[in-house]
Each structure stands twice: as structure tokens, then as C-alpha cells.
Design a protein around this motif. Structure first.
Motif, PDB file in Angstrom:
ATOM      1  N   TRP A   8       0.866  -1.179   0.000  1.00 22.09           N
ATOM      2  CA  TRP A   8       0.000   0.000   0.000  1.00 22.09           C
ATOM      3  C   TRP A   8       0.897   1.221   0.000  1.00 22.09           C
ATOM      4  CZ3 TRP A   8      -2.380   2.796   4.592  1.00 22.09           C
ATOM      5  CH2 TRP A   8      -3.428   3.627   4.186  1.00 22.09           C
ATOM      6  N   PHE A   9       0.820   2.009  -1.066  1.00 18.36           N
ATOM      7  CA  PHE A   9       1.700   3.165  -1.196  1.00 18.36           C
ATOM      8  C   PHE A   9       1.089   4.162  -2.162  1.00 18.36           C
ATOM      9  CE2 PHE A   9       2.825   0.000  -4.278  1.00 18.36           C
ATOM     10  CZ  PHE A   9       3.153   0.681  -5.436  1.00 18.36           C
ATOM     11  N   SER A  10       1.583   5.371  -2.116  1.00 16.48           N
ATOM     12  CA  SER A  10       1.092   6.443  -2.981  1.00 16.48           C
ATOM     13  C   SER A  10       2.068   6.689  -4.125  1.00 16.48           C
ATOM     14  CB  SER A  10       0.919   7.734  -2.176  1.00 16.48           C
ATOM     15  OG  SER A  10      -0.034   7.550  -1.162  1.00 16.48           O
ATOM     16  N   ALA A  11       1.599   7.391  -5.121  1.00 13.09           N
ATOM     17  CA  ALA A  11       2.446   7.733  -6.271  1.00 13.09           C
ATOM     18  C   ALA A  11       3.691   8.460  -5.780  1.00 13.09           C
ATOM     19  CB  ALA A  11       1.670   8.601  -7.249  1.00 13.09           C
ATOM     20  N   GLU A  62     -24.465  -2.257 -17.360  1.00 15.78           N
ATOM     21  CA  GLU A  62     -23.421  -1.326 -16.933  1.00 15.78           C
ATOM     22  C   GLU A  62     -22.794  -1.828 -15.632  1.00 15.78           C
ATOM     23  OE1 GLU A  62     -22.990   3.253 -15.264  1.00 15.78           O
ATOM     24  OE2 GLU A  62     -24.925   2.562 -16.010  1.00 15.78           O
ATOM     25  N   LEU A  63     -21.466  -1.779 -15.570  1.00 14.86           N
ATOM     26  CA  LEU A  63     -20.746  -2.130 -14.351  1.00 14.86           C
ATOM     27  C   LEU A  63     -20.970  -1.017 -13.335  1.00 14.86           C
ATOM     28  CD1 LEU A  63     -18.709  -3.993 -12.868  1.00 14.86           C
ATOM     29  CD2 LEU A  63     -16.883  -2.624 -13.920  1.00 14.86           C
ATOM     30  N   VAL A  64     -21.683  -1.324 -12.236  1.00 17.76           N
ATOM     31  CA  VAL A  64     -22.044  -0.291 -11.266  1.00 17.76           C
ATOM     32  C   VAL A  64     -21.407  -0.496  -9.894  1.00 17.76           C
ATOM     33  CG1 VAL A  64     -24.214   0.315 -12.402  1.00 17.76           C
ATOM     34  CG2 VAL A  64     -24.198  -1.476 -10.633  1.00 17.76           C
ATOM     35  N   GLY A  65     -20.763  -1.632  -9.675  1.00 21.12           N
ATOM     36  CA  GLY A  65     -20.121  -1.873  -8.389  1.00 21.12           C
ATOM     37  C   GLY A  65     -19.315  -3.145  -8.435  1.00 21.12           C
ATOM     38  N   GLY A  66     -18.487  -3.305  -7.436  1.00 14.74           N
ATOM     39  CA  GLY A  66     -17.715  -4.533  -7.373  1.00 14.74           C
ATOM     40  C   GLY A  66     -16.592  -4.448  -6.384  1.00 14.74           C
ATOM     41  N   LEU A  67     -15.852  -5.537  -6.348  1.00 19.03           N
ATOM     42  CA  LEU A  67     -14.706  -5.647  -5.450  1.00 19.03           C
ATOM     43  C   LEU A  67     -13.689  -6.572  -6.078  1.00 19.03           C
ATOM     44  CD1 LEU A  67     -14.836  -8.676  -3.927  1.00 19.03           C
ATOM     45  CD2 LEU A  67     -16.771  -7.580  -2.838  1.00 19.03           C
ATOM     46  N   TYR A  68     -12.463  -6.498  -5.554  1.00 19.79           N
ATOM     47  CA  TYR A  68     -11.440  -7.443  -6.009  1.00 19.79           C
ATOM     48  C   TYR A  68     -10.571  -7.823  -4.824  1.00 19.79           C
ATOM     49  CZ  TYR A  68      -7.615  -4.046  -5.948  1.00 19.79           C
ATOM     50  OH  TYR A  68      -6.667  -3.143  -5.552  1.00 19.79           O
ATOM     51  N   GLY A  69      -9.907  -8.958  -4.974  1.00 16.21           N
ATOM     52  CA  GLY A  69      -9.013  -9.420  -3.932  1.00 16.21           C
ATOM     53  C   GLY A  69      -8.226 -10.622  -4.404  1.00 16.21           C
ATOM     54  N   VAL A  70      -7.510 -11.214  -3.477  1.00 11.37           N
ATOM     55  CA  VAL A  70      -6.612 -12.316  -3.758  1.00 11.37           C
ATOM     56  C   VAL A  70      -7.068 -13.536  -2.965  1.00 11.37           C
ATOM     57  CG1 VAL A  70      -4.213 -13.114  -3.538  1.00 11.37           C
ATOM     58  CG2 VAL A  70      -4.690 -10.744  -4.190  1.00 11.37           C
ATOM     59  N   ALA A  71      -7.151 -14.680  -3.624  1.00  9.06           N
ATOM     60  CA  ALA A  71      -7.547 -15.928  -2.969  1.00  9.06           C
ATOM     61  C   ALA A  71      -6.351 -16.871  -2.927  1.00  9.06           C
ATOM     62  CB  ALA A  71      -8.709 -16.582  -3.709  1.00  9.06           C
ATOM     63  N   GLY A  85      -5.433 -20.489  -0.889  1.00 12.60           N
ATOM     64  CA  GLY A  85      -5.890 -21.511   0.043  1.00 12.60           C
ATOM     65  C   GLY A  85      -7.305 -21.217   0.520  1.00 12.60           C
ATOM     66  N   ARG A  86      -7.495 -21.172   1.823  1.00  9.58           N
ATOM     67  CA  ARG A  86      -8.817 -20.932   2.402  1.00  9.58           C
ATOM     68  C   ARG A  86      -9.050 -19.461   2.747  1.00  9.58           C
ATOM     69  NH1 ARG A  86     -11.077 -25.289   6.312  1.00  9.58           N
ATOM     70  NH2 ARG A  86     -12.633 -23.684   6.097  1.00  9.58           N
ATOM     71  N   MET A  87      -8.233 -18.575   2.215  1.00 12.43           N
ATOM     72  CA  MET A  87      -8.355 -17.153   2.538  1.00 12.43           C
ATOM     73  C   MET A  87      -8.664 -16.340   1.279  1.00 12.43           C
ATOM     74  SD  MET A  87      -7.825 -16.752   5.799  1.00 12.43           S
ATOM     75  CE  MET A  87      -7.528 -15.006   5.915  1.00 12.43           C
ATOM     76  N   PHE A  88      -9.535 -15.360   1.453  1.00 12.77           N
ATOM     77  CA  PHE A  88      -9.751 -14.364   0.409  1.00 12.77           C
ATOM     78  C   PHE A  88      -9.376 -13.028   1.025  1.00 12.77           C
ATOM     79  CE2 PHE A  88     -11.968 -11.119  -1.951  1.00 12.77           C
ATOM     80  CZ  PHE A  88     -11.746 -11.511  -3.262  1.00 12.77           C
ATOM     81  N   TYR A  89      -8.399 -12.356   0.431  1.00 17.59           N
ATOM     82  CA  TYR A  89      -7.908 -11.086   0.924  1.00 17.59           C
ATOM     83  C   TYR A  89      -8.553  -9.970   0.106  1.00 17.59           C
ATOM     84  CZ  TYR A  89      -4.377 -14.205   2.845  1.00 17.59           C
ATOM     85  OH  TYR A  89      -3.731 -15.225   3.496  1.00 17.59           O
ATOM     86  N   GLY A  90      -9.586  -9.358   0.648  1.00 18.16           N
ATOM     87  CA  GLY A  90     -10.259  -8.281  -0.056  1.00 18.16           C
ATOM     88  C   GLY A  90      -9.378  -7.058  -0.111  1.00 18.16           C
ATOM     89  N   GLU A  91      -9.279  -6.442  -1.269  1.00 22.23           N
ATOM     90  CA  GLU A  91      -8.409  -5.284  -1.438  1.00 22.23           C
ATOM     91  C   GLU A  91      -9.176  -3.968  -1.535  1.00 22.23           C
ATOM     92  OE1 GLU A  91      -5.262  -4.607  -1.192  1.00 22.23           O
ATOM     93  OE2 GLU A  91      -4.882  -6.647  -0.586  1.00 22.23           O
TER      94      GLU A  91
END
Length: 182
Positions: free
Chosen positions: A47-50, A139-148, A150-156
Motif C-alpha cells: 500500500w503506497f502512494s504515487a 453497466e458495471l455499477v459496483g464490485g470488489l477485487y481481492g486475492v484468494a 488456500g482458504r483465505m480471500f484477501y479483499g483489497e
């Protein structure tokens, strides 16, 4: 003082993360798939800024959402019953990331830089990063992404262009994770 990582450096133990700012562990290295997967497996994320070096974090406490404990509000339940929204998975990964990166009215800037988008798109192509998308009238109006892993989903991150659209995606993600017994 935090360590500066080079391409071949390993992460320091998460117990060495700073208390202020909470969880800052290291800087540097890269956003290669191997580095990102190693980070997530150890409870670390970038997690970092430009203009900043890559910063690696492992805050304590860490928010954990247990899928079967997710409670759907009465109003969201009504929205889901109406069935106007379509929910898809992994059909618009990069557009979801770009929407998450877009400026929001009450916030300035974003931590989701082009370098981050490219890194997570690589993870998506490897089948590790996923998106849940909410669509309304095509139209794409919402959503989420993350990393899966094993048994974990890391929401970003998540975004919403219409009322409840990100919550719809989260409700569907939690239901899917329950079906998978995660």
C-alpha cells in the motif's frame, strides 16, 4: 526504522511491524507475482502512494470478515430480492480495479497506481486475484477485487456507482465463500 527490501530480500517477521504507523513493515522490492503471493501468505500487503517506494504493511489488529457472520441488512435484502442486478465473477477484473482507483468525492488520490493494476492483473491471469462485479442494465455499477490463496480471500478494494452495488458484490462473495466452506 524499517528495512528496505531488494529484489532477493525476504520479508522481516510481521512482529517487527511498526505500531505507528500501525503495521508498516518494510519498503522496496517489487510487485512480482512471487513477491505478492509470499506477502499475502505472511499477512502482508502493499500500500503506497504515487512517488513513494513500495510500502509493505501488516497492521494489528487486522480486519477479518468471516463469511457466515456477514449480516445482510433489511434494505439490502430487499434490493437482492428485487433481482435487478446481475452479479458476475472475473469477467471485468481490470475495469473493477480501475473503478476502485477512481477518485471519490470525499477523498483525494488513490493508492491503486498503474503499477498496482499491472501487478494484480498478472495475479488475475494466474487465477489468484478475482473480482466480483455488480451489473445493472449492462453497466458495471459496483464490485470488489481481492486475492484468494488456500482458504483465505484477501479483499483489497471495492467501489459503488449505484446504491448498494458494492454491498451486493460483497454479499455474493460471502455466499460463494460459504458454499466453498471457506
Amino acid at each position: 526504522m524499517i528495512p528496505y527490501l531488494h529484489r532477493d530480500s525476504v520479508f522481516p517477521p510481521v512482529e517487527l511491524a511498526l505500531r505507528q504507523p500501525n503495521g508498516l513493515l518494510a519498503a522496496g522490492a517489487d510487485l512480482s507475482p512471487a513477491r505478492l503471493l509470499d506477502a499475502y501468505r505472511h499477512g502482508i500487503f502493499p500500500w503506497f502512494s504515487a512517488g513513494d517506494p513500495i510500502l509493505w504493511w501488516s497492521p494489528d489488529p487486522r480486519m477479518v470478515l468471516i463469511p457466515h457472520e456477514f449480516r445482510i441488512s433489511h434494505s439490502l435484502r430487499k434490493t437482492l430480492r428485487r433481482g435487478k442486478h446481475e452479479v458476475r465473477t472475473d469477467t471485468a477484473f481490470e475495469p473493477v480495479m480501475r473503478a476502485c482507483a477512481a477518485p471519490r468525492d470525499d477523498e483525494g488520490g488513490t493508492w491503486i497506481q498503474e503499477e498496482m493494476i499491472a501487478a494484480y492483473v498478472r495475479l488475475h491471469r494466474l487465477g489468484v486475484a478475482h473480482s466480483v462485479e455488480t451489473w445493472l442494465a449492462g453497466e458495471l455499477v459496483g464490485g470488489l477485487y481481492g486475492v484468494a490463496i488456500g482458504r483465505m480471500f484477501y479483499g483489497e478494494s471495492m467501489f459503488s456507482r449505484k446504491t448498494d452495488s458494492s454491498k451486493i458484490a460483497l454479499a455474493h462473495l460471502c455466499a460463494q465463500l460459504q458454499r466453498w466452506n471457506l
